[in-house]
Design a protein around this motif. Structure first.
Motif, PDB file in Angstrom:
ATOM      1  N   GLN A 177     -24.704  -4.071 196.869  1.00 20.08           N
ATOM      2  CA  GLN A 177     -24.996  -2.897 196.028  1.00 20.08           C
ATOM      3  C   GLN A 177     -26.268  -3.089 195.210  1.00 20.08           C
ATOM      4  OE1 GLN A 177     -23.133  -0.034 196.162  1.00 20.08           O
ATOM      5  NE2 GLN A 177     -22.186  -1.145 197.858  1.00 20.08           N
ATOM      6  N   ARG A 178     -26.896  -4.252 195.346  1.00 19.37           N
ATOM      7  CA  ARG A 178     -28.104  -4.529 194.550  1.00 19.37           C
ATOM      8  C   ARG A 178     -29.349  -4.230 195.373  1.00 19.37           C
ATOM      9  NH1 ARG A 178     -28.751  -9.804 193.517  1.00 19.37           N
ATOM     10  NH2 ARG A 178     -29.948  -9.364 191.648  1.00 19.37           N
ATOM     11  N   SER A 179     -30.330  -3.619 194.723  1.00 18.11           N
ATOM     12  CA  SER A 179     -31.579  -3.318 195.420  1.00 18.11           C
ATOM     13  C   SER A 179     -32.718  -3.437 194.411  1.00 18.11           C
ATOM     14  CB  SER A 179     -31.522  -1.915 196.007  1.00 18.11           C
ATOM     15  OG  SER A 179     -31.151  -1.025 194.986  1.00 18.11           O
ATOM     16  N   PRO A 180     -33.978  -3.521 194.880  1.00 18.30           N
ATOM     17  CA  PRO A 180     -35.072  -3.669 193.914  1.00 18.30           C
ATOM     18  C   PRO A 180     -35.097  -2.502 192.931  1.00 18.30           C
ATOM     19  CG  PRO A 180     -35.831  -4.116 196.139  1.00 18.30           C
ATOM     20  CD  PRO A 180     -34.435  -3.578 196.267  1.00 18.30           C
ATOM     21  N   LEU A 181     -35.294  -2.805 191.674  1.00 20.61           N
ATOM     22  CA  LEU A 181     -35.320  -1.760 190.641  1.00 20.61           C
ATOM     23  C   LEU A 181     -36.724  -1.161 190.548  1.00 20.61           C
ATOM     24  CD1 LEU A 181     -33.329  -3.759 187.961  1.00 20.61           C
ATOM     25  CD2 LEU A 181     -32.499  -1.752 189.203  1.00 20.61           C
ATOM     26  N   THR A 182     -36.783   0.097 190.144  1.00 22.51           N
ATOM     27  CA  THR A 182     -38.075   0.741 189.916  1.00 22.51           C
ATOM     28  C   THR A 182     -38.446   0.531 188.454  1.00 22.51           C
ATOM     29  OG1 THR A 182     -37.500   2.405 191.532  1.00 22.51           O
ATOM     30  CG2 THR A 182     -39.333   2.933 190.049  1.00 22.51           C
ATOM     31  N   ILE A 183     -39.445  -0.289 188.239  1.00 24.74           N
ATOM     32  CA  ILE A 183     -39.851  -0.579 186.861  1.00 24.74           C
ATOM     33  C   ILE A 183     -40.946   0.404 186.450  1.00 24.74           C
ATOM     34  CG2 ILE A 183     -40.777  -2.319 185.281  1.00 24.74           C
ATOM     35  CD1 ILE A 183     -37.947  -2.978 186.360  1.00 24.74           C
ATOM     36  N   ARG A 184     -40.733   1.067 185.334  1.00 17.42           N
ATOM     37  CA  ARG A 184     -41.701   2.065 184.861  1.00 17.42           C
ATOM     38  C   ARG A 184     -43.010   1.376 184.474  1.00 17.42           C
ATOM     39  NH1 ARG A 184     -40.480   7.220 181.024  1.00 17.42           N
ATOM     40  NH2 ARG A 184     -39.147   7.684 182.797  1.00 17.42           N
ATOM     41  N   PRO A 185     -44.146   1.836 184.999  1.00 15.35           N
ATOM     42  CA  PRO A 185     -45.413   1.187 184.632  1.00 15.35           C
ATOM     43  C   PRO A 185     -45.652   1.263 183.131  1.00 15.35           C
ATOM     44  CG  PRO A 185     -45.724   2.747 186.432  1.00 15.35           C
ATOM     45  CD  PRO A 185     -44.334   2.957 185.915  1.00 15.35           C
ATOM     46  N   MET A 186     -46.267   0.224 182.605  1.00 11.53           N
ATOM     47  CA  MET A 186     -46.501   0.143 181.159  1.00 11.53           C
ATOM     48  C   MET A 186     -47.277   1.363 180.648  1.00 11.53           C
ATOM     49  SD  MET A 186     -45.426  -1.910 178.971  1.00 11.53           S
ATOM     50  CE  MET A 186     -45.710  -2.126 177.223  1.00 11.53           C
ATOM     51  N   ALA A 187     -48.223   1.856 181.447  1.00  8.31           N
ATOM     52  CA  ALA A 187     -49.038   3.004 181.009  1.00  8.31           C
ATOM     53  C   ALA A 187     -48.165   4.211 180.694  1.00  8.31           C
ATOM     54  CB  ALA A 187     -50.055   3.354 182.095  1.00  8.31           C
ATOM     55  N   GLN A 188     -46.963   4.256 181.289  1.00  6.93           N
ATOM     56  CA  GLN A 188     -46.113   5.443 181.102  1.00  6.93           C
ATOM     57  C   GLN A 188     -45.069   5.299 180.005  1.00  6.93           C
ATOM     58  OE1 GLN A 188     -44.467   6.670 184.873  1.00  6.93           O
ATOM     59  NE2 GLN A 188     -46.470   6.489 185.847  1.00  6.93           N
ATOM     60  N   ILE A 189     -44.996   4.133 179.384  1.00  6.74           N
ATOM     61  CA  ILE A 189     -43.984   4.008 178.339  1.00  6.74           C
ATOM     62  C   ILE A 189     -44.429   4.765 177.080  1.00  6.74           C
ATOM     63  CG2 ILE A 189     -43.254   1.727 179.187  1.00  6.74           C
ATOM     64  CD1 ILE A 189     -44.334   1.209 175.960  1.00  6.74           C
ATOM     65  N   GLU A 190     -43.465   5.100 176.253  1.00  6.53           N
ATOM     66  CA  GLU A 190     -43.788   5.775 174.995  1.00  6.53           C
ATOM     67  C   GLU A 190     -43.270   4.933 173.842  1.00  6.53           C
ATOM     68  OE1 GLU A 190     -42.385   9.776 175.161  1.00  6.53           O
ATOM     69  OE2 GLU A 190     -43.967  10.352 176.584  1.00  6.53           O
ATOM     70  N   SER A 191     -44.021   4.904 172.774  1.00  3.50           N
ATOM     71  CA  SER A 191     -43.651   4.089 171.618  1.00  3.50           C
ATOM     72  C   SER A 191     -44.365   4.639 170.397  1.00  3.50           C
ATOM     73  CB  SER A 191     -44.102   2.640 171.882  1.00  3.50           C
ATOM     74  OG  SER A 191     -43.850   1.816 170.780  1.00  3.50           O
ATOM     75  N   LEU A 192     -43.941   4.170 169.234  1.00  5.67           N
ATOM     76  CA  LEU A 192     -44.765   4.316 168.046  1.00  5.67           C
ATOM     77  C   LEU A 192     -45.697   3.109 168.048  1.00  5.67           C
ATOM     78  CD1 LEU A 192     -42.172   5.995 167.380  1.00  5.67           C
ATOM     79  CD2 LEU A 192     -42.450   5.289 165.024  1.00  5.67           C
ATOM     80  N   TYR A 193     -46.847   3.235 167.415  1.00  4.37           N
ATOM     81  CA  TYR A 193     -47.797   2.114 167.416  1.00  4.37           C
ATOM     82  C   TYR A 193     -48.303   1.814 166.010  1.00  4.37           C
ATOM     83  CZ  TYR A 193     -47.920   2.645 172.461  1.00  4.37           C
ATOM     84  OH  TYR A 193     -47.551   2.716 173.786  1.00  4.37           O
ATOM     85  N   TYR A 194     -48.384   0.520 165.720  1.00  4.17           N
ATOM     86  CA  TYR A 194     -49.095   0.020 164.539  1.00  4.17           C
ATOM     87  C   TYR A 194     -50.473  -0.415 165.031  1.00  4.17           C
ATOM     88  CZ  TYR A 194     -50.670  -3.836 161.500  1.00  4.17           C
ATOM     89  OH  TYR A 194     -51.406  -4.690 160.714  1.00  4.17           O
ATOM     90  N   LEU A 195     -51.507   0.067 164.357  1.00  3.73           N
ATOM     91  CA  LEU A 195     -52.882  -0.258 164.754  1.00  3.73           C
ATOM     92  C   LEU A 195     -53.636  -0.754 163.543  1.00  3.73           C
ATOM     93  CD1 LEU A 195     -53.445   3.137 166.587  1.00  3.73           C
ATOM     94  CD2 LEU A 195     -52.826   0.973 167.669  1.00  3.73           C
ATOM     95  N   ARG A 196     -54.272  -1.924 163.662  1.00  2.00           N
ATOM     96  CA  ARG A 196     -55.147  -2.391 162.577  1.00  2.00           C
ATOM     97  C   ARG A 196     -56.566  -2.411 163.115  1.00  2.00           C
ATOM     98  NH1 ARG A 196     -56.892  -7.434 161.348  1.00  2.00           N
ATOM     99  NH2 ARG A 196     -55.193  -8.456 162.500  1.00  2.00           N
ATOM    100  N   LEU A 197     -57.313  -1.394 162.674  1.00  2.00           N
ATOM    101  CA  LEU A 197     -58.709  -1.286 163.089  1.00  2.00           C
ATOM    102  C   LEU A 197     -59.587  -1.970 162.055  1.00  2.00           C
ATOM    103  CD1 LEU A 197     -57.347   1.880 163.703  1.00  2.00           C
ATOM    104  CD2 LEU A 197     -59.409   1.808 165.099  1.00  2.00           C
ATOM    105  N   THR A 198     -60.721  -2.464 162.489  1.00  2.00           N
ATOM    106  CA  THR A 198     -61.700  -3.042 161.568  1.00  2.00           C
ATOM    107  C   THR A 198     -62.924  -2.134 161.603  1.00  2.00           C
ATOM    108  OG1 THR A 198     -60.839  -5.198 162.178  1.00  2.00           O
ATOM    109  CG2 THR A 198     -62.906  -5.165 160.954  1.00  2.00           C
ATOM    110  N   VAL A 199     -63.218  -1.538 160.458  1.00  2.00           N
ATOM    111  CA  VAL A 199     -64.264  -0.493 160.433  1.00  2.00           C
ATOM    112  C   VAL A 199     -65.228  -0.723 159.271  1.00  2.00           C
ATOM    113  CG1 VAL A 199     -62.713   1.229 161.455  1.00  2.00           C
ATOM    114  CG2 VAL A 199     -62.852   1.037 158.963  1.00  2.00           C
ATOM    115  N   VAL A 200     -66.419  -0.150 159.382  1.00  2.00           N
ATOM    116  CA  VAL A 200     -67.335  -0.185 158.241  1.00  2.00           C
ATOM    117  C   VAL A 200     -66.845   0.853 157.225  1.00  2.00           C
ATOM    118  CG1 VAL A 200     -69.343  -1.015 159.504  1.00  2.00           C
ATOM    119  CG2 VAL A 200     -68.927   1.430 159.359  1.00  2.00           C
TER     120      VAL A 200
END
Ligand SMILES: NC(=O)c1ccc[n+]([C@@H]2O[C@H](COP(=O)([O-])OP(=O)(O)OC[C@H]3O[C@@H](n4cnc5c(N)ncnc54)[C@H](OP(=O)(O)O)[C@@H]3O)[C@@H](O)[C@H]2O)c1
Length: 437
Positions: A340-363
């Motif tokens: 009953q086991r078969s290869p799983l379809t793993i969702r590509p990282m580009a398609q995942i959704e998340s909240l994001y913390y971003l630390r930008l370095t800016v002038v």
């Protein structure tokens, strides 16, 4: 007296030493539970000093693992050598000799599991590896035997004690990654080569096993997006606190309606009120959510001689009970029947959704925030919160928490933002695990 079950241990280091100690120290209790004695018949280790320190009875110690495998008096072999070289050979030889095998070797099971399950099945023996994930936490037994009426929806795990220890110290004391790692090595919490632990590889090995058991298929290690904790800086842990969060190296798996599975390992911000965020130091935890049972949490020591040894002995008793009752194939090693086991379809990282913390370095100039937020807007990324540091003639941190966004959109936006003259360094990105992501 009914026939005793005879155990042969190969590799008497940290975990093997723990197993020997438990089998000797708790033999009465084990017999009360099993119904017959469980006897240590052979112990192999390549290091004579390791063997001598165990004080084994005459005739038990050997330097040759194959002597254990080929001893007709041994019913169950415990492989605690580690790695996927000689350990694989010993395991296959044990199956060929009709011996059941118990191990804690996650690297071996994650990379050669299918070959070994099939060899064990052909030989009519069992291959058990509870200790391979979460040390003393009985999470694999729960996945195999307790959640059989549930559709697993998600799993979140802290399953590498070394990484969790380092992140906990950095969070609590504001220390930098390098010195904490060096200290962890001196204290024996991190290996001389810590790559597998801090680069997330060990966590990915364990997640591959959890995902296979939860969703009934195979997942290749290459399909698991894996990031470690080397890039985490104390400043990000401070900002995490400002957002009411902690940063943890999480193993994340989620099932989607279209049948695809998310399977990823990376540093993750988690709201500090969540139970998983409170798992600190060398401790491990796995949260499993099923469609019927709801959320469950398994917590305990993920490594160490006694905790890991305890899981190994638990498997030994399970195998011994099956030997006693003549039971075979009662519980499939990966929770689902092999056909009953078969290869799983793993969702590509580009398609995942998340909240994001971003630390930008800016002038520090007027209009910078407007330029950046404009580009985020063009890529359907909306900003939930902004922390902008005070005025400076040098670059400053611009910290942004986004609402839920698609990874692909975030990467495109960041590529354009980092090309702006006002952005002076690469952006630190940490995904945020939230109930609405
Ligand atoms: N340590 C933990 O807390 C923990 C937790 C979960 C899972 N595990 C897994 O458990 C397994 C064992 O880990 P460990 O920490 O106990 O390792 P360890 O302390 O290095 O012990 C391994 C032992 O096996 C011996 N050995 C190596 N090759 C051998 C051979 N061909 N024949 C006989 N003995 C041999 C080693 O001897 P030498 O010293 O001469 O090499 C050493 O004494 C690994 O797969 C590991 O991933 C460990």
């Amino acid at each position: 007296m009914a026939q005793a079950i005879h155990i042969g241990v190969i590799g008497a280091g940290t975990v093997g030493g723990g197993v020997v100690s438990i089998l000797q120290g708790n033999c009465g209790l084990i017999e009360q539970r099993l119904g017959v004695p469980m006897q240590l018949r052979r112990v192999a280790d390549s290091n004579p000093a390791t063997l001598a320190a165990l004080g084994l009875p005459e005739g038990v110690a050997t330097h040759d693992g194959f002597a254990v495998v080929n001893d007709p008096d041994v019913h169950v072999v415990v492989e605690l050598v580690g790695g996927d070289g000689i350990a694989r050979e010993l395991t296959l030889a044990a199956f060929a000799a009709g011996k059941h095998v118990v191990t804690a070797n996650k690297a071996l099971v994650a990379t050669h599991g299918e070959e070994l399950f099939s060899a064990a099945n052909k030989a009519g023996v069992q291959y058990m590896f509870e200790a391979a994930v979460g040390g003393g936490i009985p999470i694999l037994r729960a996945m195999r035997e307790s959640f059989t009426g549930d559709r697993i929806e998600s799993m979140l795990g802290i399953i590498n004690g070394t990484a969790n220890y380092i992140l906990t110290r950095m969070t609590d004391n504001g220390e930098a990654f390098g010195p904490v790692l060096a200290d962890a090595q001196a204290l024996g919490y991190a290996e001389a080569d810590p790559t597998y632990d801090i680069d997330g590889i060990d966590t990915a090995h364990k997640l591959a096993l959890l995902v296979g058991m939860a969703f009934g298929g195979q997942v290749g290690l290459d399909d698991i997006h894996t990031e470690g904790i080397r890039g985490i800086e104390p400043v990000d842990l401070d900002y995490a606190k400002a957002f009411g969060c902690k940063v943890k190296l999480l193993a994340i798996a989620k099932a989607h309606q279209d049948g695809s599975i998310e399977a990823r390992v990376h540093p993750t911000m988690v709201d500090q009120s969540r139970l998983i965020a409170q798992v600190d130091g060398v401790f491990n935890a796995v949260a499993v959510t099923g469609d019927r049972v709801g959320e469950t949490l398994f917590y305990g020591q993920g490594a160490g001689a006694m905790a890991t040894g305890s899981a190994v002995v638990g498997d030994l008793v399970a195998v011994a009970r099956d030997i006693r009752t003549g039971s075979r194939d009662r519980v499939p090693p990966m929770a689902f029947q092999a056909d009953q086991r078969s290869p799983l379809t793993i969702r590509p990282m580009a398609q995942i959704e998340s909240l994001y913390y971003l630390r930008l370095t800016v002038v520090d100039e007027p209009g910078v925030l407007a330029d950046i937020s404009g580009l985020f807007g063009q890529h359907q990324i909306s900003i939930a919160r902004v922390i902008q540091e005070g005025q400076s003639s040098e670059s400053v941190a611009l910290v942004i928490m986004t609402h839920r966004a698609r990874e692909q959109n975030l990467r495109q936006a960041l590529a354009e933002i980092e090309a702006l003259n006002c952005v002076t360094a690469p952006t630190t990105v940490i995904r945020v695990e939230s109930d609405d992501a």
